[in-house]
Each structure stands twice: as structure tokens, then as C-alpha cells.
Design a protein around this motif. Sequence first.
Motif, mmCIF file in Angstrom:
data_model
loop_
_atom_site.group_PDB
_atom_site.id
_atom_site.type_symbol
_atom_site.label_atom_id
_atom_site.label_comp_id
_atom_site.label_asym_id
_atom_site.label_seq_id
_atom_site.Cartn_x
_atom_site.Cartn_y
_atom_site.Cartn_z
ATOM 1 N N PHE A 35 0.833 -1.200 0.000
ATOM 2 C CA PHE A 35 0.000 0.000 0.000
ATOM 3 C C PHE A 35 0.868 1.250 0.000
ATOM 4 C CE2 PHE A 35 -3.271 -2.869 0.621
ATOM 5 C CZ PHE A 35 -4.497 -2.298 0.954
ATOM 6 N N ASN A 36 0.451 2.231 -0.803
ATOM 7 C CA ASN A 36 1.049 3.575 -0.780
ATOM 8 C C ASN A 36 -0.079 4.596 -0.895
ATOM 9 O OD1 ASN A 36 3.832 3.583 -0.358
ATOM 10 N ND2 ASN A 36 4.275 2.953 -2.454
ATOM 11 N N HIS A 37 -1.036 4.516 -0.002
ATOM 12 C CA HIS A 37 -2.275 5.285 -0.138
ATOM 13 C C HIS A 37 -2.374 6.473 0.809
ATOM 14 C CE1 HIS A 37 -2.901 2.854 3.363
ATOM 15 N NE2 HIS A 37 -4.095 3.362 3.590
ATOM 16 N N ARG A 43 0.175 -9.428 -13.338
ATOM 17 C CA ARG A 43 1.138 -8.602 -14.072
ATOM 18 C C ARG A 43 2.434 -9.379 -14.315
ATOM 19 N NH1 ARG A 43 0.205 -5.663 -17.092
ATOM 20 N NH2 ARG A 43 1.476 -3.815 -16.688
ATOM 21 N N PHE A 44 2.859 -10.147 -13.332
ATOM 22 C CA PHE A 44 4.057 -10.989 -13.477
ATOM 23 C C PHE A 44 3.890 -11.986 -14.616
ATOM 24 C CE2 PHE A 44 5.998 -15.121 -12.278
ATOM 25 C CZ PHE A 44 7.335 -14.775 -12.360
ATOM 26 N N MET A 45 2.654 -12.457 -14.800
ATOM 27 C CA MET A 45 2.369 -13.463 -15.835
ATOM 28 C C MET A 45 1.880 -12.843 -17.140
ATOM 29 S SD MET A 45 3.084 -16.499 -14.613
ATOM 30 C CE MET A 45 2.093 -17.695 -15.527
ATOM 31 N N GLY A 46 1.954 -11.513 -17.252
ATOM 32 C CA GLY A 46 1.657 -10.858 -18.519
ATOM 33 C C GLY A 46 0.206 -10.505 -18.766
ATOM 34 N N VAL A 47 -0.620 -10.465 -17.727
ATOM 35 C CA VAL A 47 -2.019 -10.066 -17.870
ATOM 36 C C VAL A 47 -2.097 -8.545 -17.760
ATOM 37 C CG1 VAL A 47 -4.369 -10.376 -16.996
ATOM 38 C CG2 VAL A 47 -2.706 -12.237 -16.797
ATOM 39 N N SER A 48 -2.886 -7.907 -18.618
ATOM 40 C CA SER A 48 -2.958 -6.444 -18.639
ATOM 41 C C SER A 48 -3.826 -5.916 -17.501
ATOM 42 C CB SER A 48 -3.528 -5.958 -19.970
ATOM 43 O OG SER A 48 -4.912 -6.288 -20.073
ATOM 44 N N SER A 49 -3.678 -4.630 -17.212
ATOM 45 C CA SER A 49 -4.473 -3.989 -16.159
ATOM 46 C C SER A 49 -5.965 -4.060 -16.453
ATOM 47 C CB SER A 49 -4.045 -2.523 -16.005
ATOM 48 O OG SER A 49 -2.690 -2.425 -15.622
ATOM 49 N N SER A 50 -6.346 -3.844 -17.707
ATOM 50 C CA SER A 50 -7.763 -3.885 -18.073
ATOM 51 C C SER A 50 -8.317 -5.297 -17.958
ATOM 52 C CB SER A 50 -7.964 -3.352 -19.496
ATOM 53 O OG SER A 50 -7.214 -4.115 -20.433
ATOM 54 N N THR A 58 7.066 -2.969 -6.212
ATOM 55 C CA THR A 58 6.899 -3.075 -7.655
ATOM 56 C C THR A 58 5.475 -2.726 -8.049
ATOM 57 O OG1 THR A 58 8.537 -4.855 -7.677
ATOM 58 C CG2 THR A 58 7.185 -4.595 -9.649
ATOM 59 N N TYR A 59 4.506 -3.188 -7.246
ATOM 60 C CA TYR A 59 3.091 -2.916 -7.485
ATOM 61 C C TYR A 59 2.500 -2.326 -6.215
ATOM 62 C CZ TYR A 59 4.095 -6.246 -11.205
ATOM 63 O OH TYR A 59 4.662 -6.897 -12.277
ATOM 64 N N SER A 60 1.842 -1.197 -6.343
ATOM 65 C CA SER A 60 1.344 -0.539 -5.135
ATOM 66 C C SER A 60 -0.080 -0.028 -5.298
ATOM 67 C CB SER A 60 2.260 0.626 -4.736
ATOM 68 O OG SER A 60 2.338 1.594 -5.758
ATOM 69 N N LEU A 61 -0.840 -0.157 -4.230
ATOM 70 C CA LEU A 61 -2.173 0.428 -4.158
ATOM 71 C C LEU A 61 -2.004 1.885 -3.760
ATOM 72 C CD1 LEU A 61 -5.381 -1.068 -2.700
ATOM 73 C CD2 LEU A 61 -4.632 1.168 -1.876
ATOM 74 N N ASN A 62 -2.495 2.778 -4.608
ATOM 75 C CA ASN A 62 -2.249 4.197 -4.352
ATOM 76 C C ASN A 62 -3.482 4.968 -3.894
ATOM 77 O OD1 ASN A 62 -2.428 3.643 -7.476
ATOM 78 N ND2 ASN A 62 -3.327 5.685 -7.179
ATOM 79 N N LYS A 63 -4.653 4.302 -3.899
ATOM 80 C CA LYS A 63 -5.848 5.017 -3.442
ATOM 81 C C LYS A 63 -6.913 4.031 -2.967
ATOM 82 C CE LYS A 63 -9.276 8.468 -4.908
ATOM 83 N NZ LYS A 63 -9.751 9.320 -6.042
ATOM 84 N N GLU A 78 -7.497 1.865 -6.177
ATOM 85 C CA GLU A 78 -6.656 2.026 -7.362
ATOM 86 C C GLU A 78 -5.314 1.349 -7.127
ATOM 87 O OE1 GLU A 78 -6.172 6.059 -8.572
ATOM 88 O OE2 GLU A 78 -8.323 6.422 -8.865
ATOM 89 N N ILE A 79 -4.854 0.606 -8.127
ATOM 90 C CA ILE A 79 -3.526 0.012 -8.108
ATOM 91 C C ILE A 79 -2.759 0.570 -9.305
ATOM 92 C CG2 ILE A 79 -2.166 -2.110 -8.185
ATOM 93 C CD1 ILE A 79 -4.628 -3.618 -7.186
ATOM 94 N N ASP A 80 -1.608 1.137 -9.025
ATOM 95 C CA ASP A 80 -0.798 1.752 -10.089
ATOM 96 C C ASP A 80 -1.649 2.703 -10.939
ATOM 97 O OD1 ASP A 80 1.342 0.270 -9.163
ATOM 98 O OD2 ASP A 80 1.025 -1.363 -10.586
#
Length: 449
Positions: A187-189, A283-290, A239-244, A256-258
Amino acid sequence: MSLRSGLASFVGRSSYWFLHTFFKGGSSLPGKLAVKMDPEILKDLGSKYDVIIITGTNGKTLTTALTVRVLGQKYQSLLTNPTGSNMIQGIVTTFLEAPKTKDAKPVAVLEVDEANIVLVTKYIKPKAFVFTNIFRDQMDRYGEIYTTYQKILNGVALAPEATIIANGDAPIFHSKHLPNPIVYYGFNHEPDGELKAKPNTDGILCPVCQNILHYKFLTYSNLGKYYCPECGFSRPELTYSLNKLGERTPTSSKFEIDNHPYKIEIGGMYNIYNALAAYAVGRFMGVSSSQIAKAFESDKKVFGRQEEITVGDKKLTLILVKNPVGLNQVLDMISTEKDPFSFISLLNANYADGIDTSWIWDGNFELLPQLNIKAFMTGGERYKDVTFRLKVAGVPQDKLIVEPSLSKIIEKVPQLPTEKIYVLATYTAVLQLRKELANKGYIKEGMSI
């Protein structure tokens, strides 16, 4: 495949077919039989897969389910153990029941009990490990949190090339140097502040100098942006952070993540961590955010994890609780409920639950009398323990119904004064309650993701 492992596989698959055809169940016995015939059968069964192992104290089952949904956006052939049978025999059964696939390297997402990691990695070298958290849990089985972590590391040591995807907000996952590549999520919220965890919180000593850790912000328990003012030890870069954090209710969470918006149809800060872990794997396995956002849209519930069950005109929300940190997170989650509700607590103390029930005294049951709860009910094999705990917490005697029998509890549910009912139950109590609900025709027996 050797003759021995081939025969073991045949016996395991045959027993699985027989049990599920005639008895509608059996998630560990086929694996137990196969392992007895060939102790190394997992080596043959797992060699065809890219394996992702998910482990930790809380959140394994939901993180596994969410990860399967996320990876399903990209990968057609996915194997998992949705029944929660996460020890070696259950994992072998998972491979035995796998349908044939033409994929060169299908993916297996496996929830694995902390103490069973080494039994799995002895035969399978996973592509990645996912670490959710480590909290005090079932002291009779695991001991203190550092003992539990060492059980995990004993297994990781057999797979030094596997990537570790770890909760960076947990100090214990940054406490030892490992040869594996490591990806951190967290978390970075909130803006940086200055605070400490509560005095009775586990895992807040600096692993370098043993001074008490400070925090720039806390999410819950010992999770957050930690640092040591004495030696400089601090949370690793994420590497991956929740920002909100957005709106949260008992049945949904927005966040929200990234900088991408997401929503899951389940409440609780702890479940947002589970979603964040699944996001990191995706994300590590190549799946997109959408694609991940689409996967999170599903509102299909997971066995015992805020599973909603209709009983007449009542809506029961069944939630597994098994240790103080998880219990307190669930209590915080239901405190966001805006409508009046009833509260049922079911306590067992079998091996799968942990035979020591003293952990309920670390739960913040004192929060309950402050909530809009119209009726309380206690039950299960250790109903006397949880009843006494609620009385000490200040639950009024005239609102408290004591009923040891789970069958009779279901019969009394229609008499409760509210439509919404939250049922907090230990693992075997969840199983027993679901069996009674199935016997009465309210649900189909079995588990789902």
C-alpha cells in the motif's frame, strides 16, 4: 512416467471417480492412496505445469481464487485446488483430477499450507511463490510467526530460481536475504506520518537490531510502511502498489492500483490485500491492467469467504475466522454495515481449527455492543467459550441466544429480527454448517470459486 507412478495415478484417479460418482466428494483420499503407492508421484504429475504456489496465514483461498480469475483472462488451461485441500494429499488429488489439455505448459495455481511447502517443492520447482502474510495462528501446529516463516523458507530453499511475489508491507518477508528474485506489492495510499503499532502486535521488532519498528502509516496489525529509526532497516521498494482507497462496504471495495481503478465484490481491507496479490501475479504473468479489472468484476463468492446464503427471507453472510488478526479485520468490516443486523458466532476447536481457543480473547469483541446489532447467537462445539467471551465484551444478556446445535441454529434463523445476519465461524464449523444447510435444501453441498 514409471510403472509405479502410472499404477499410483490409475488408483488415485479411479478412487476419485468412485468417490465423486457415488459419494459426491473426496478431495484428499485419492491423493493419499496415490502417495502411499508412490511417494514421488507429485514429481511426475507436476512436471507438465508452470506452478504458482500461494501460501501464508490469511488470504490463501481468496488470493488463489482471484489469481485463477485473473490468469483466466490470458490462459485457457488452469489447474487449481478450490476445495481448500492444501496439504500434500489434497494437492496430489488436484493433479489427479486435472482434465487432459493440449497446452504445452498449462498453469497450476495452488494454495499450499505453510508447513507443506517443503513437501511440494521436494518434487515440483514452481515458477513463483506468493506470500500473503504471517500472523499468529494455530499455535499448536505452527508455533510463533518466525517458526512459521522458517517452514515456508525450508520449501523455498529447494526452488532458488522461483520468483517470490511477497507482501512488502509485512516486515517478516524482508527479514532474510534470499537468492530468489523478489517482487513486492503493498500500500502507498497515505502521506507519511509517524506512528507505532499497538503494543501487543506480533512481528514489530527490527530483524537487524531488534528495536521496535516505526511506521509512516499502518494498514492493520503489523502491515504498513515500516522503518527502524535505529539501524535504517525499512520497507523495500514496491513493484506494485495500491495508491488510493475508495468506497468500502461489507460487500464491496473500490481502490486504485498503479493508478488504475478496480472494484471487488467483497469487503474488508484484508481482502484488498488479497486482490493486490492476485494483481501482482497477473502482471508478473503478462495479464494487462484492463484484463485484471474484468476478472475482478465477478461477484461469485468463495467457500466461507463472505458467502451469502438465503434462508427463507434472511440473508446469511458466512465468514471464516481463525485467528485474532483475521477476526479483528472481519469485525472492522462488518462495522461498516449501515443496516441493522444479527450476529452469530460458531466456535470449534478441532485440529483443522487449532485446538487452543484462547485466541478469541485477542479479538476486539468489545466493538460489537457499539454496532447496530439486534440479536446475538452463539454455537458450535466450544459454544461456552465464545458465549462467555461475548458476555465479557458487554453483549446484553437479553439479546444473546445460546444454541450449541448447528441444525437448531438454522431452524432459529427465521426468528431473528433482521434480514441481514453475519455468521462468523471457524473452519470445521463452516463445514458443518454448510452440510446442515445442504441437508435442509438451502444450498448445494460442495465448494466453489
